[in-house]
Design an enzyme around this catalytic site. Structure first.
Site, PDB file in Angstrom:
ATOM      1  N   ASP A  21      -9.823 -11.387   8.237  1.00 17.17           N
ATOM      2  CA  ASP A  21      -9.208 -10.055   8.254  1.00 17.17           C
ATOM      3  C   ASP A  21     -10.110  -8.896   8.685  1.00 17.17           C
ATOM      4  O   ASP A  21      -9.662  -8.019   9.402  1.00 17.17           O
ATOM      5  CB  ASP A  21      -8.647  -9.746   6.866  1.00 17.17           C
ATOM      6  CG  ASP A  21      -7.637  -8.615   6.873  1.00 17.17           C
ATOM      7  OD1 ASP A  21      -6.780  -8.581   7.778  1.00 17.17           O
ATOM      8  OD2 ASP A  21      -7.698  -7.757   5.982  1.00 17.17           O
ATOM      9  N   LYS A  66      -8.695  -2.621   0.893  1.00 17.04           N
ATOM     10  CA  LYS A  66      -8.620  -1.797   2.092  1.00 17.04           C
ATOM     11  C   LYS A  66      -9.446  -0.520   1.984  1.00 17.04           C
ATOM     12  O   LYS A  66      -9.833   0.060   3.005  1.00 17.04           O
ATOM     13  CB  LYS A  66      -7.161  -1.453   2.397  1.00 17.04           C
ATOM     14  CG  LYS A  66      -6.352  -2.647   2.905  1.00 17.04           C
ATOM     15  CD  LYS A  66      -6.993  -3.289   4.140  1.00 17.04           C
ATOM     16  CE  LYS A  66      -6.125  -4.404   4.707  1.00 17.04           C
ATOM     17  NZ  LYS A  66      -6.804  -5.132   5.811  1.00 17.04           N
ATOM     18  N   ARG A  99       1.460 -12.371  -1.737  1.00 13.45           N
ATOM     19  CA  ARG A  99       0.092 -12.602  -1.277  1.00 13.45           C
ATOM     20  C   ARG A  99      -0.654 -13.582  -2.176  1.00 13.45           C
ATOM     21  O   ARG A  99      -0.359 -13.725  -3.360  1.00 13.45           O
ATOM     22  CB  ARG A  99      -0.686 -11.274  -1.289  1.00 13.45           C
ATOM     23  CG  ARG A  99      -0.159 -10.219  -0.329  1.00 13.45           C
ATOM     24  CD  ARG A  99      -0.753 -10.360   1.039  1.00 13.45           C
ATOM     25  NE  ARG A  99      -0.313  -9.323   1.962  1.00 13.45           N
ATOM     26  CZ  ARG A  99      -0.848  -9.131   3.165  1.00 13.45           C
ATOM     27  NH1 ARG A  99      -1.845  -9.894   3.562  1.00 13.45           N
ATOM     28  NH2 ARG A  99      -0.389  -8.191   3.958  1.00 13.45           N
ATOM     29  N   SER A 149       0.826  -7.892  11.102  1.00 13.18           N
ATOM     30  CA  SER A 149       1.461  -8.868  10.226  1.00 13.18           C
ATOM     31  C   SER A 149       2.591  -9.601  10.952  1.00 13.18           C
ATOM     32  O   SER A 149       3.406  -8.986  11.642  1.00 13.18           O
ATOM     33  CB  SER A 149       2.009  -8.166   8.989  1.00 13.18           C
ATOM     34  OG  SER A 149       2.650  -9.060   8.129  1.00 13.18           O
ATOM     35  N   ARG A 156       0.825  -1.205   0.000  1.00  9.30           N
ATOM     36  CA  ARG A 156       0.000   0.000   0.000  1.00  9.30           C
ATOM     37  C   ARG A 156       0.865   1.262   0.000  1.00  9.30           C
ATOM     38  O   ARG A 156       2.031   1.232   0.376  1.00  9.30           O
ATOM     39  CB  ARG A 156      -0.920   0.011   1.219  1.00  9.30           C
ATOM     40  CG  ARG A 156      -1.993  -1.067   1.201  1.00  9.30           C
ATOM     41  CD  ARG A 156      -2.848  -1.015   2.457  1.00  9.30           C
ATOM     42  NE  ARG A 156      -2.046  -1.255   3.660  1.00  9.30           N
ATOM     43  CZ  ARG A 156      -1.599  -0.310   4.473  1.00  9.30           C
ATOM     44  NH1 ARG A 156      -1.878   0.962   4.238  1.00  9.30           N
ATOM     45  NH2 ARG A 156      -0.883  -0.611   5.542  1.00  9.30           N
ATOM     46  N   LYS A 176      -1.949 -14.303  13.149  1.00 10.02           N
ATOM     47  CA  LYS A 176      -3.401 -14.118  13.116  1.00 10.02           C
ATOM     48  C   LYS A 176      -4.087 -15.115  12.175  1.00 10.02           C
ATOM     49  O   LYS A 176      -5.047 -15.786  12.558  1.00 10.02           O
ATOM     50  CB  LYS A 176      -3.712 -12.684  12.691  1.00 10.02           C
ATOM     51  CG  LYS A 176      -5.186 -12.339  12.635  1.00 10.02           C
ATOM     52  CD  LYS A 176      -5.394 -10.884  12.235  1.00 10.02           C
ATOM     53  CE  LYS A 176      -4.823 -10.605  10.866  1.00 10.02           C
ATOM     54  NZ  LYS A 176      -5.277  -9.324  10.292  1.00 10.02           N
ATOM     55  N   THR A 177      -3.581 -15.207  10.951  1.00 12.31           N
ATOM     56  CA  THR A 177      -4.194 -16.112   9.982  1.00 12.31           C
ATOM     57  C   THR A 177      -3.948 -17.570  10.353  1.00 12.31           C
ATOM     58  O   THR A 177      -4.849 -18.407  10.310  1.00 12.31           O
ATOM     59  CB  THR A 177      -3.659 -15.820   8.566  1.00 12.31           C
ATOM     60  OG1 THR A 177      -3.980 -14.468   8.219  1.00 12.31           O
ATOM     61  CG2 THR A 177      -4.259 -16.755   7.553  1.00 12.31           C
ATOM     62  N   HIS A 189     -10.207  -4.943  12.620  1.00 12.13           N
ATOM     63  CA  HIS A 189      -9.189  -5.556  11.774  1.00 12.13           C
ATOM     64  C   HIS A 189      -8.700  -6.798  12.500  1.00 12.13           C
ATOM     65  O   HIS A 189      -7.718  -6.771  13.230  1.00 12.13           O
ATOM     66  CB  HIS A 189      -8.052  -4.555  11.537  1.00 12.13           C
ATOM     67  CG  HIS A 189      -7.059  -5.017  10.531  1.00 12.13           C
ATOM     68  ND1 HIS A 189      -5.723  -4.726  10.613  1.00 12.13           N
ATOM     69  CD2 HIS A 189      -7.207  -5.764   9.410  1.00 12.13           C
ATOM     70  CE1 HIS A 189      -5.087  -5.258   9.583  1.00 12.13           C
ATOM     71  NE2 HIS A 189      -5.961  -5.895   8.848  1.00 12.13           N
TER      72      HIS A 189
END
Length: 530
Positions: A254, A198, A319, A235, A57, A239-240, A217
């Protein structure tokens, strides 16, 4: 305020196009993307794409239109401002730029709860970007009903348009602008597809609190009784990985909302990091990368067109974008009941935080506002210290309102639900990065399971005099010594010095929230005894 006519704008752009591909499905979009000559198919049929100079981003090029609605509500310290007349000029120029091009239109949904839903139309000249957002948002007719009252959103995507800073009031020729009053988004001058995803989240985060919904988030999954668990984390914190559990159906990985009725996913897909991805550590995500229609961003392929997830020569931010339904265990309707457990994940590279701590509601809000993790030292020669990262609400770039707005809402939700909050550290023990070692994933999973199933409710806890939270003295299957990080260090004085440094970093960061913020719930400079 008069509602904006989204239909007229969409019609104007579509009519001026050379051709319009309207809601094409994955096979069509893959074929059209390949015919454009840039993407490639992997050996397994995923679509491999490159995003050029932008592999992430561009937060400094993101703006919100400053008008009567946003003037006194947006956290301008965290957001660039654009005048309405500049936005209108940019919209006219981007519309003219798209005229005569082949365009792709996707009409999608954001928000699995029909009462809090957005009808999102994306217009783009890129087939693979159309496939990307089709993978990530909710596709109509796939089990989630469209609400007739859904809020209309239009995203105009022009990745090859170059903005003029003098003319459009921006910083560079790349610009991402959100008009919150009209729910319009312009994305120009960048191929990085995450900007589309986003932008939808940022719109939701602005409007949701006014509808008594806490935007989050985080990832979320379901327990055996239908209650949700939330996983906040920046990141690299897990989390994932930790929310993908075959025994706990995934709500989403997410972006979510927490209403009076429970939790709902904003999206219909996953945007997973693939750096060092392996079939053994993350089998569900690995399998998704081998699926036809998955979009792989900036993943290097070998000479057999097989992805090499260890090759980060293009970027570490590789990604995979894929629909959530390809995962083996997902929550029906992408919704869940009121959360029973809230987990804040951090990867503390200083080696100071315990692997698990129970938080009071006040401490939960403090750590939510802090949004802490610590990244390991970078590749610059001579840099050996971990780098502390604080991102308010674990997603500051996407939170248009002041963080305390979201913090106050979290406090209300925790009080009403009785949910228990935990701090789970997936970082280092026995010393900081370069000295200690990463907490093993098996211990982390045992600690998480104990926090989720309630088996810690009656366990004896010690009070941590430095951070003020409670730490379990014993968890089945976990070395007791691991639970007290000071005991894992060879030199207790060295731990104290590092802990003092981390406490000061927390305190310094929290000062930006002002004197009325909940600072007393944070760490204090009181050291543990020898």
């Amino acid at each position: 305020m008069t509602a904006f006519d989204h239909v007229s704008l969409r019609t104007q752009i579509a009519t001026a196009a050379q051709s319009l591909s309207d809601n094409a499905i994955a096979p069509e979009l893959v074929a059209l993307a390949l015919s454009a000559g840039e993407p490639k198919l992997t050996a397994d049929g995923a679509l491999s794409v490159r995003t050029g100079a932008f592999t992430g981003r561009s937060p400094k090029d993101k703006y919100i239109v400053r008008d009567a609605l946003t003037e006194n509500s947006v956290w301008w310290d965290n957001s660039g401002a654009m005048a309405p007349e500049r936005f209108d000029l940019l919209l006219a120029d981007v519309t003219a730029h798209l005229a005569g091009q082949d365009l792709f239109r996707q009409d999608l949904l954001a928000g699995a709860d029909p009462r809090h839903q957005y009808a999102v139309t994306v217009l783009t000249p890129s087939a693979w970007h159309a496939l990307f957002i089709r993978n990530l948002l909710i596709r109509r007719g796939e089990g989630i009903d469209a609400s007739p009252g859904a809020t209309a959103v239009t995203i105009v995507h022009a990745p090859h348009f170059k903005a003029d800073p003098a003319r459009h009031g921006c910083r560079t020729d790349t610009v991402i602008v959100l008009d919150m009053s009209r729910n319009l988004v312009i994305i120009a001058g960048t191929l990085y597809a995450g900007e589309i995803k986003k932008s939808v989240f940022s719109l939701f985060n602005f409007h949701a609190p006014r509808n008594n919904v806490l935007p989050m988030h985080c990832s979320a999954n379901l327990g055996p009784d239908g209650e949700a668990a939330l996983f906040f984390g920046l990141s690299g914190t897990g989390k994932t990985t930790l929310s993908n559990d075959p025994d706990r159906p995934l709500i989403g990985d997410d972006e979510h909302g927490w209403s009076d009725d429970g939790v709902f996913n904003l999206e219909g897909g996953c945007y997973a990091k693939t750096v060092k991805l392996s079939a053994s550590a993350e089998p569900e995500i690995f399998a998704a990368t081998r699926r036809f229609g998955t979009v792989l961003e900036n993943v290097v392929l070998d000479d057999q067109s097989v992805p090499d997830f260890n090759d980060i020569s293009l970027t570490e931010n590789t990604r995979a974008a894929y629909p959530i339904h390809v995962l083996p265990s997902i929550a029906p309707g992408s919704t869940g009941g009121t959360p029973k457990t809230v987990v804040f994940l951090t990867a503390d590279a200083f080696g100071v935080l315990p692997p698990l701590a129970r938080l009071t509601p006040e401490q939960a809000v403090y750590h939510f506002l802090s949004g802490y993790t610590a990244k390991v030292a970078g590749t610059e020669r001579g840099v050996t210290e971990p780098q502390a990262t604080f991102s308010a609400c674990f997603g500051a770039p996407f939170m248009p309102l002041h963080p305390t707005v979201y913090g106050d809402m979290l406090a209300q939700r925790l009080k009403a639900s009785g949910a228990q909050a935990w701090l789970l550290n997936t970082g280092w023990t026995g010393g900081g990065y370069g000295v200690g070692k990463r907490i093993d994933i098996a211990s982390t999973r045992r600690l998480l399971t104990a926090a989720l199933d309630g088996s810690l409710d009656m366990i004896d806890m010690r009070f941590d005099p430095l951070f003020g939270f409670e730490v379990p003295l014993h968890v089945a299957g976990v070395d007791d010594k691991l639970l007290d990080p000071r005991r894992t260090w060879v030199d207790g004085d060295a731990y104290d010095a590092q802990a003092t440094k981390l406490v000061e970093l927390f305190r310094r960061n929290f000062q930006k929230f002002g004197p009325d913020a909940n600072a007393e719930a944070g760490p204090r400079l009181q050291m543990a005894a020898e």
